[in-house]
Each structure stands twice: as structure tokens, then as C-alpha cells.
Scaffold this motif. Structure first.
Motif, PDB file in Angstrom:
ATOM      1  N   MET A 109       0.933  -1.343  -0.063  1.00 15.83           N
ATOM      2  CA  MET A 109      -0.032  -0.084   0.159  1.00 15.83           C
ATOM      3  C   MET A 109       0.917   1.325   0.160  1.00 15.83           C
ATOM      4  SD  MET A 109      -2.963   0.820   2.622  1.00 15.83           S
ATOM      5  CE  MET A 109      -1.973   1.804   3.792  1.00 15.83           C
ATOM      6  N   CYS A 110       0.356   2.262  -0.652  1.00 18.08           N
ATOM      7  CA  CYS A 110       1.100   3.589  -0.765  1.00 18.08           C
ATOM      8  C   CYS A 110       1.007   4.304   0.378  1.00 18.08           C
ATOM      9  CB  CYS A 110       0.682   4.506  -1.936  1.00 18.08           C
ATOM     10  SG  CYS A 110       1.228   6.297  -1.715  1.00 18.08           S
ATOM     11  N   GLY A 111       2.251   4.626   1.235  1.00 16.04           N
ATOM     12  CA  GLY A 111       2.274   5.382   2.348  1.00 16.04           C
ATOM     13  C   GLY A 111       1.460   6.823   2.360  1.00 16.04           C
ATOM     14  N   GLU A 112       1.585   7.291   1.301  1.00 18.66           N
ATOM     15  CA  GLU A 112       0.841   8.737   1.063  1.00 18.66           C
ATOM     16  C   GLU A 112      -0.431   8.573   0.815  1.00 18.66           C
ATOM     17  OE1 GLU A 112       3.181  11.420  -1.756  1.00 18.66           O
ATOM     18  OE2 GLU A 112       1.386  12.422  -1.887  1.00 18.66           O
ATOM     19  N   CYS A 113      -0.980   8.096  -0.322  1.00 21.51           N
ATOM     20  CA  CYS A 113      -2.234   8.059  -0.495  1.00 21.51           C
ATOM     21  C   CYS A 113      -3.327   7.079  -0.124  1.00 21.51           C
ATOM     22  CB  CYS A 113      -2.657   8.338  -2.069  1.00 21.51           C
ATOM     23  SG  CYS A 113      -2.071   7.206  -3.014  1.00 21.51           S
ATOM     24  N   GLY A 114      -2.541   5.857   0.326  1.00 14.98           N
ATOM     25  CA  GLY A 114      -3.196   4.454   0.518  1.00 14.98           C
ATOM     26  C   GLY A 114      -3.713   3.566  -0.695  1.00 14.98           C
ATOM     27  N   ARG A 125       5.173   0.502  -7.962  1.00 11.21           N
ATOM     28  CA  ARG A 125       4.762   2.284  -7.839  1.00 11.21           C
ATOM     29  C   ARG A 125       3.430   2.232  -7.383  1.00 11.21           C
ATOM     30  NH1 ARG A 125       1.222   3.528 -11.504  1.00 11.21           N
ATOM     31  NH2 ARG A 125       1.257   2.668 -13.735  1.00 11.21           N
ATOM     32  N   CYS A 126       3.017   3.382  -7.028  1.00 13.63           N
ATOM     33  CA  CYS A 126       1.568   3.779  -6.311  1.00 13.63           C
ATOM     34  C   CYS A 126       0.858   3.703  -7.678  1.00 13.63           C
ATOM     35  CB  CYS A 126       1.605   4.878  -5.712  1.00 13.63           C
ATOM     36  SG  CYS A 126      -0.079   5.497  -5.341  1.00 13.63           S
ATOM     37  N   THR A 127      -0.567   3.106  -7.662  1.00 15.47           N
ATOM     38  CA  THR A 127      -1.517   3.086  -8.805  1.00 15.47           C
ATOM     39  C   THR A 127      -2.093   4.677  -8.848  1.00 15.47           C
ATOM     40  OG1 THR A 127      -3.068   2.323  -7.233  1.00 15.47           O
ATOM     41  CG2 THR A 127      -1.947   0.613  -8.447  1.00 15.47           C
TER      42      THR A 127
HETATM   43 ZN   LIG Z   1       0.195   7.222  -3.390  1.00 15.46          ZN
END
Ligand SMILES: [Zn+2]
Length: 225
Positions: free
Chosen positions: A1-6, A21-23
Motif C-alpha cells: 500500500m502507498c504510504g501517502e495516498c493509501g 509504484r503507487c497506482t
Molecule cells: Zn500513492
């Protein structure tokens, strides 16, 4: 999971390298790609954080053995005491029935008293069953934790990705990527190991010193008194 946007993390291959990478499905997110090799290194570092050196493993297992031996006697007493109480209630029930048959007490008195005694018996029996079921469970849990944490360094050094993923799940929750770093909420008692400076674990423990292994492992609470 992305730590910035979830959002979830996805992987893709670019010029022979795998990147994660973040989706960015929720919109704006400033997180950048992370190369697989770099992520793998961080996974290994995370696993190494909860690794227990073999000297410590031997020492902790020996301490557990001692603890087990010393708790054996008090466990026996606890069980014997419950068995005595159950026997005493059963004897009282017998005498109560005699009194009822001799008509020294009324039916109402008999029924009320009988119910009270039966409830007591159920209470003691459940305590006994409960103890027999989980009495020394904290010892087993502690032993398993010591063995698992001693395996950490091996899992970190091998190439088995599935084993690494399983181990991460075991030691923590909520894994996330932020600023090209892996973050994880360590579960107890792994958290305690993760927060212990590696340097202090490198020396073999002082065998003459009285340690507080049960608190350190955090499992003592489950042992009923
Ligand atoms: Zn993200």
C-alpha cells in the motif's frame, strides 16, 4: 500500500528491471517508483530487525526450561485445589440429597440449595478445563517466537520471496511504501525485538544475570493464577 495516498502498489518491468509504484487511483500522489532490488533490500533489513542471534536463542530456551520447571509445582497445586473443591461440592450434594430423602428439608429448600451447588461445580469444572486447555500456552508461544526470530536472518539471506512475504505478515501489519522506503507496524512481541538496538543483541547474554524473560516476551499474562 502507498504510504501517502493509501492506493495499491503495482509492479511493471522497464528495461529488464522490475519497478513498484503507487497506482495513484485516488488522484494526486507524489510517490516515485522503487526498484525491486532496492525494495528487496529493505524487506531483508526489516526482517533482520527482528532476528535473534543463536547465542540468545540458546539462552532464552534454557530460561524457558527453568521457568517451566518452576511453574510445574504451582500448576499442580492449582489443579489439585480445584479438584478438591469439586469433590467437596459433590459430597455436599450427596448430603443434601440424604437430607431431602429424610425429609429434614423441604423440596423448595432442596431445589434452591441444589441449584446453588451445581452452579459452583460448573464454575470449578470450567476453571479446571480452561487451565488444562491453555495452562502452559504462553511457554509454547514463547518457544515458537524464539525459534522464529532465530530463523529471521536465514529468511533474509535466502531468495525465497514467498517465505519473506509470510514472515513479514507474521511480524507486522499495514506494510506501506513512502519516500521509496518500506514501513511496517510491528506486532508484539516482534515490536520489542525490532526496537532493541542490534548492538545490544550481538553480545551473548550475561548468564549470571537474572533476566525478566517473561516480561520481555510479553506472553506471561496468559498464564492464569
Ligand atoms: Zn500513492
Amino acid at each position: 500500500m502507498c504510504g501517502e495516498c493509501g492506493c495499491g502498489i503495482t509492479s511493471e518491468v522497464q528495461k529488464g528491471h522490475t519497478y513498484y509504484r503507487c497506482t495513484k487511483k485516488k488522484g494526486v500522489c507524489a510517490q516515485k517508483y522503487i526498484r525491486e532490488e532496492f525494495l528487496a533490500e529493505q524487506v531483508n533489513d526489516t526482517i533482520k530487525k527482528v532476528s535473534l542471534p543463536s547465542e540468545w536463542k540458546e539462552f532464552m530456551l534454557a530460561e524457558l526450561e527453568k521457568e517451566q520447571a518452576s511453574s510445574f509445582h504451582s500448576d499442580e497445586l492449582f489443579v489439585q485445589n480445584l479438584k478438591n473443591q469439586i469433590k467437596s461440592v459433590e459430597e455436599t450434594l450427596d448430603r443434601l440429597l440424604d437430607a431431602h430423602l429424610d425429609s429434614t428439608i423441604t423440596s423448595e429448600e432442596y431445589i434452591a440449595k441444589k441449584q446453588k451447588l451445581l452452579n459452583q461445580k460448573i464454575n470449578f469444572s470450567e476453571k479446571l478445563k480452561d487451565f488444562e486447555r491453555k495452562g502452559n500456552r504462553w511457554l509454547e508461544l514463547s518457544r515458537q517466537f524464539i525459534l522464529d526470530s532465530n530463523q529471521a536472518i536465514i529468511i533474509a539471506s535466502e531468495e525465497n520471496l514467498e517465505a519473506k512475504r509470510d514472515f513479514l505478515k507474521k511480524i507486522g501489519s499495514n506494510p506501506r511504501l513512502a519516500s521509496r522506503s518500506l514501513f511496517l507496524d510491528f506486532k508484539n512481541p516482534w515490536r520489542i525485538l525490532a526496537e532493541t538496538p542490534v548492538a545490544s543483541l550481538c553480545d551473548a547474554p550475561n548468564l549470571g544475570e537474572k533476566t525478566n524473560s517473561e516480561n520481555w516476551l510479553g506472553y506471561r499474562d496468559s498464564n492464569p493464577d
